[in-house]
Design an enzyme around this catalytic site. Structure first.
Site, mmCIF file in Angstrom:
data_model
loop_
_atom_site.group_PDB
_atom_site.id
_atom_site.type_symbol
_atom_site.label_atom_id
_atom_site.label_comp_id
_atom_site.label_asym_id
_atom_site.label_seq_id
_atom_site.Cartn_x
_atom_site.Cartn_y
_atom_site.Cartn_z
ATOM 1 N N GLU A 34 8.461 -58.855 20.604
ATOM 2 C CA GLU A 34 7.829 -59.254 19.345
ATOM 3 C C GLU A 34 8.533 -60.463 18.732
ATOM 4 O O GLU A 34 9.756 -60.572 18.766
ATOM 5 C CB GLU A 34 7.911 -58.101 18.338
ATOM 6 C CG GLU A 34 7.120 -56.901 18.771
ATOM 7 C CD GLU A 34 7.235 -55.747 17.793
ATOM 8 O OE1 GLU A 34 6.624 -54.705 18.062
ATOM 9 O OE2 GLU A 34 7.937 -55.884 16.775
ATOM 10 N N CYS B 275 18.902 -46.126 17.231
ATOM 11 C CA CYS B 275 18.818 -45.766 15.805
ATOM 12 C C CYS B 275 17.554 -44.931 15.596
ATOM 13 O O CYS B 275 16.479 -45.289 16.074
ATOM 14 C CB CYS B 275 18.792 -47.020 14.934
ATOM 15 S SG CYS B 275 20.224 -48.078 15.231
ATOM 16 N N GLU C 235 19.555 -55.568 20.302
ATOM 17 C CA GLU C 235 20.845 -55.722 19.628
ATOM 18 C C GLU C 235 21.490 -57.013 20.140
ATOM 19 O O GLU C 235 21.968 -57.078 21.275
ATOM 20 C CB GLU C 235 21.723 -54.485 19.927
ATOM 21 C CG GLU C 235 23.179 -54.628 19.546
ATOM 22 C CD GLU C 235 23.407 -55.181 18.137
ATOM 23 O OE1 GLU C 235 22.824 -54.693 17.174
ATOM 24 O OE2 GLU C 235 24.208 -56.136 18.022
ATOM 25 N N SER D 213 21.681 -60.252 13.080
ATOM 26 C CA SER D 213 21.858 -58.896 12.541
ATOM 27 C C SER D 213 22.348 -57.981 13.655
ATOM 28 O O SER D 213 21.778 -57.956 14.745
ATOM 29 C CB SER D 213 20.516 -58.409 11.991
ATOM 30 O OG SER D 213 20.619 -57.064 11.562
ATOM 31 N N SER E 60 24.080 -53.945 9.946
ATOM 32 C CA SER E 60 23.195 -52.853 9.522
ATOM 33 C C SER E 60 24.051 -51.630 9.225
ATOM 34 O O SER E 60 24.544 -50.982 10.142
ATOM 35 C CB SER E 60 22.191 -52.555 10.631
ATOM 36 O OG SER E 60 21.372 -53.687 10.833
ATOM 37 N N CYS F 162 10.413 -53.536 13.019
ATOM 38 C CA CYS F 162 10.938 -53.899 14.334
ATOM 39 C C CYS F 162 10.384 -52.989 15.439
ATOM 40 O O CYS F 162 10.514 -51.776 15.378
ATOM 41 C CB CYS F 162 12.447 -53.770 14.210
ATOM 42 S SG CYS F 162 13.358 -53.689 15.699
HETATM 43 N N1 SAH Z 1 19.704 -54.550 16.389
HETATM 44 C C1 SAH Z 1 19.982 -55.303 15.233
HETATM 45 C C2 SAH Z 1 18.880 -56.289 14.872
HETATM 46 C C3 SAH Z 1 17.471 -55.815 15.034
HETATM 47 S S1 SAH Z 1 16.939 -54.571 13.892
HETATM 48 C C4 SAH Z 1 20.301 -54.401 14.055
HETATM 49 O O1 SAH Z 1 20.088 -53.199 14.152
HETATM 50 O O2 SAH Z 1 20.801 -54.903 13.068
HETATM 51 C C5 SAH Z 1 16.847 -55.510 12.379
HETATM 52 C C6 SAH Z 1 16.933 -54.656 11.129
HETATM 53 O O3 SAH Z 1 15.738 -53.860 10.994
HETATM 54 C C7 SAH Z 1 18.098 -53.684 11.118
HETATM 55 O O4 SAH Z 1 18.772 -53.739 9.883
HETATM 56 C C8 SAH Z 1 17.417 -52.368 11.322
HETATM 57 O O5 SAH Z 1 18.176 -51.305 10.826
HETATM 58 C C9 SAH Z 1 16.123 -52.563 10.591
HETATM 59 N N2 SAH Z 1 15.062 -51.622 10.950
HETATM 60 C C10 SAH Z 1 14.764 -51.146 12.161
HETATM 61 N N3 SAH Z 1 13.736 -50.286 12.101
HETATM 62 C C11 SAH Z 1 13.372 -50.220 10.812
HETATM 63 C C12 SAH Z 1 12.362 -49.496 10.097
HETATM 64 N N4 SAH Z 1 11.554 -48.678 10.741
HETATM 65 N N5 SAH Z 1 12.278 -49.680 8.774
HETATM 66 C C13 SAH Z 1 13.124 -50.532 8.120
HETATM 67 N N6 SAH Z 1 14.088 -51.221 8.722
HETATM 68 C C14 SAH Z 1 14.211 -51.072 10.055
HETATM 69 FE FE1 SF4 Z 2 19.128 -49.922 16.102
HETATM 70 FE FE2 SF4 Z 2 18.643 -52.543 15.821
HETATM 71 FE FE3 SF4 Z 2 18.452 -51.389 18.225
HETATM 72 FE FE4 SF4 Z 2 16.648 -50.826 16.389
HETATM 73 S S1 SF4 Z 2 16.982 -52.810 17.326
HETATM 74 S S2 SF4 Z 2 17.706 -49.359 17.725
HETATM 75 S S3 SF4 Z 2 17.856 -50.886 14.520
HETATM 76 S S4 SF4 Z 2 20.298 -51.578 16.994
#
Ligand code: SAH
Ligand code: SF4
Length: 363
Positions: A95, A119, A183, A214, A237, A356
């Site tokens: 995406e 996550c 990530e 991030s 995060s 995301c």
């Molecule tokens: N992996 C990295 C960057 C990609 S995710 C990270 O985790 O920081 C980018 C941001 O979107 C992160 O802060 C993540 O916690 C948040 N995010 C992911 N899924 C989400 C959701 N369903 N609602 C709100 N924020 C979300």
């Molecule tokens: Fe966690 Fe970021 Fe990976 Fe989603 S993209 S699983 S928020 S580390």
């Protein structure tokens, strides 16, 4: 056997010069190629009149300018967000999002197909890890957005009156956030190479200050970023201010615990003399309580930091709900009491599955 072409977007400018020189052409041509692609948006070798035909032939045979095709697209009803699902060479989908908030044009790009971090509330985490993206695949997402901006400029209705000034250059992409799928610090080399290409002054020329990476909190990556001279912005995060609550949302917190993560963040701020952003996905009744707000206030006290609060985008495999506006504001006020600046991000474009990994999951 057919050898796949190499992507132009995998090359730094120096590498392109070296390649062109190895083919016995002057490096001047490399500079021209670079400018045609990154400044003029030309996407076919045949459309570069100043490049010698023999060099064009060699490029045609060995280097690809192709961008990943769009397999799905969604525009938010408020007009601020456009999301694209791009198909990579091996069929994986990633995406890329174009956002236009407060007059700034921002691309949100992916660093991996899927994600290994798991996550619990994240659609990408729920799909698991497929593979790392190459630098070219990361840069190509930015070029896709650049192409969209150029096209909307070409398609805009022209003023009927006689122009008295030169036509304005197309709306330029100035901000990049590595907040799409994946990530970024788990794919460090490729991401930093892409960042260096995107920062190239004669190329895309995106200012380092306008690139935000991030991370879920990959400590070795944060330390490495602190030690290297690459002045991009860092967002961590956090989502919870206590180890137990954080590990329940972000499983990799077991490997990289909160105390050690905070040490790495303090090291980064000290070394880079730059503030850190903390992302906080607000989940109703889970991490939006006054206790959590006070805990984060205490945790980050004295650190050059800003907290970005983002109400949860609900996902298929997680039953949490987003925090309401009033509760988010109260959370923010408590942070203000600790002298901690914060923002509450609106959930724009929720109608296009803007979270995301959510468009990819929907398909
Ligand atoms: N992996 C990295 C960057 C990609 S995710 C990270 O985790 O920081 C980018 C941001 O979107 C992160 O802060 C993540 O916690 C948040 N995010 C992911 N899924 C989400 C959701 N369903 N609602 C709100 N924020 C979300
Ligand atoms: Fe966690 Fe970021 Fe990976 Fe989603 S993209 S699983 S928020 S580390």
């Amino acid at each position: 056997m057919v050898v796949p072409l190499r992507s132009f977007h995998d090359f730094t400018r120096d590498e392109l010069s070296a390649l062109v020189a190895s083919w016995n052409f002057s490096p001047v041509h490399a500079a021209r190629l670079w400018s045609y692609v990154y400044n003029d948006g030309v996407r076919r070798w045949a459309d570069m009149p100043e490049v010698p035909a023999r060099l064009c032939g060699r490029l045609e045979a060995e280097i690809s300018l192709a961008l990943p095709p769009v397999t799905a697209e969604a525009h938010s009803t408020d007009g601020f967000t456009r999301k694209y699902l791009l198909a990579l060479g091996d069929g994986r989908r990633i995406e890329t999002v174009l956002m236009r908030f407060t007059g700034r044009v921002t691309a949100c790009i992916s660093s991996q197909a899927g994600c290994a971090m798991g996550c619990v509330f994240c659609a990408t985490g729920q799909m698991g890890f497929a593979r790392h993206l190459t630098p070219g695949e990361i840069v190509a997402q930015v070029m896709h957005i650049d192409g969209v901006l150029r096209k909307s400029d070409r398609d805009a209705p022209q003023a009927k009156s006689v122009r008295t000034s030169p036509p304005a250059r197309h709306e330029r992409l100035r901000n990049i956030v590595l907040m799409g799928m994946g990530e970024p610090l788990h794919n460090y080399e490729a991401v930093m190479r892409a960042v260096d290409i995107l920062r190239d002054q004669n190329g895309p020329a995106i200012g380092a200050k306008h690139i935000t990476l991030s991370t879920v909190g990959v400590i070795p990556g944060i330390v490495r970023l602190a030690d290297e001279a690459r002045p991009i912005q860092l967002a961590v995060s956090l989502h919870a201010a206590t180890q137990a609550e954080r590990a329940a949302l972000v499983p990799v917190a077991q490997r990289w615990p909160l105390d050690a993560l905070m040490d790495a963040c303090r090291y980064y701020v000290g070394k880079q003399q730059r503030r850190i952003f903390f992302e906080w996905t607000l989940i109703a009744g889970r991490n939006d309580t006054t206790e959590q707000a006070h805990a984060v206030g205490r945790l980050l006290r004295g650190l050059q930091a800003q907290v970005n609060l983002i109400p949860l985008n609900p996902t298929r495999n997680y039953d949490g709900a987003p925090t309401d506006h009033g509760t988010a504001r109260r959370f923010q006020e408590i942070l203000t009491g600790y002298g901690l600046p914060s923002t509450v991000r609106q959930r724009r474009g929720i109608d296009i599955a803007a979270g995301c990994g959510q468009l990819a999951t929907a398909r």
